[in-house]
Design a protein around this motif. Structure first.
Motif, mmCIF file in Angstrom:
data_model
loop_
_atom_site.group_PDB
_atom_site.id
_atom_site.type_symbol
_atom_site.label_atom_id
_atom_site.label_comp_id
_atom_site.label_asym_id
_atom_site.label_seq_id
_atom_site.Cartn_x
_atom_site.Cartn_y
_atom_site.Cartn_z
ATOM 1 N N SER A 90 -0.575 33.849 13.748
ATOM 2 C CA SER A 90 -1.285 32.448 14.206
ATOM 3 C C SER A 90 -0.061 31.388 13.863
ATOM 4 C CB SER A 90 -2.363 32.327 13.535
ATOM 5 O OG SER A 90 -3.360 33.152 13.839
ATOM 6 N N ARG A 141 1.868 29.391 16.053
ATOM 7 C CA ARG A 141 1.724 28.508 17.017
ATOM 8 C C ARG A 141 0.250 27.504 16.820
ATOM 9 N NH1 ARG A 141 2.517 30.903 22.650
ATOM 10 N NH2 ARG A 141 1.991 32.805 21.906
ATOM 11 N N LYS A 162 -6.562 32.546 13.254
ATOM 12 C CA LYS A 162 -7.355 32.428 14.583
ATOM 13 C C LYS A 162 -8.580 33.225 14.283
ATOM 14 C CE LYS A 162 -3.410 32.801 17.785
ATOM 15 N NZ LYS A 162 -3.002 33.539 18.907
ATOM 16 N N ASP A 190 -7.989 36.458 19.782
ATOM 17 C CA ASP A 190 -8.052 35.298 20.458
ATOM 18 C C ASP A 190 -8.556 35.146 21.857
ATOM 19 O OD1 ASP A 190 -5.787 36.571 21.552
ATOM 20 O OD2 ASP A 190 -4.409 34.983 20.814
ATOM 21 N N ASN A 232 -3.524 30.202 21.918
ATOM 22 C CA ASN A 232 -2.375 30.180 20.915
ATOM 23 C C ASN A 232 -2.132 28.905 20.339
ATOM 24 O OD1 ASN A 232 -1.506 33.011 21.380
ATOM 25 N ND2 ASN A 232 -1.042 32.331 23.390
#
Length: 194
Positions: A13, A15, A20, A100, A176
């Motif tokens: 995760s 970014r 997430k 996600d 993202n």
């Protein structure tokens, strides 16, 4: 035909800047939302926890660590752990989805299994190899790929059927960035009954 489901939740995760799986969308953890979409479509469900599985223990589903020697090696390691678990559950195949993707279609598993072998999703001209059906017989081929250093899911799905999906929002829209999460919140709010 018994199909097992696996939510891939072991990523870094980077970014997003936060785990997430634990992010909230419409008031619930993203992992719980994705599980609520996948669980009704499969016989059994587990979570791929990657190299830090303990953080997912409170959700009530089995949490699979990466196989020994493959910790942190990406989603293909999670798929391998999932295949081992699926075999132990008596399943003939494993459907994987990433944590996600909060807009999974209700007919995802049916459409992937209809092709009669390995398959992966596509939408809007983009392949989604993390959304795939893996026959449990694919295990030895995955081990061979991992032994050569191959870690890409798309390469592991070479020869698999591509199944196209449509919808708004994109059924495989993945979160993202914080901006992606904000967009998802807007879509959920717009879809909510008045």
């Amino acid at each position: 035909m018994k199909i097992a489901g696996l939510i891939l939740a072991g990523g870094q995760s980077r970014r997003m800047g936060a785990d997430k799986a634990l992010l909230r969308l419409a008031g619930q953890p993203l992992l719980a939302r994705v599980a609520s979409l996948l669980a009704p479509q499969v016989a059994v469900l587990a979570l791929s926890g990657g190299s830090a599985p303990a953080r997912l223990a409170g959700f009530g589903w089995p949490v699979l660590p990466d196989p020994p020697g493959l910790a942190g090696q990406g989603p293909l390691a999670g798929v391998l752990a999932g295949l081992d678990w699926a075999v132990a559950q008596g399943a003939v195949a494993l459907v994987t989805v990433p944590v996600d993707t909060p807009f999974l279609p209700a007919d995802l598993v049916t459409r992937l299994t209809d092709v009669g072998g390995a398959a992966f999703a596509e939408s809007r001209g983009r392949d989604h190899p993390t959304v795939a059906l893996w026959p449990v017989t694919a295990r030895s081929a995955l081990v061979a790929r991992l032994d050569t250093g191959e870690r890409r899911l798309r390469a592991a799905l070479d020869g698999a059927a591509r199944v196209s999906f449509a919808g708004t929002p994109d059924p495989f829209f993945n979160l993202n960035t914080p901006e992606d999460l904000a967009s998802a919140e807007d879509w959920v709010r717009e879809a909510a009954p008045w």
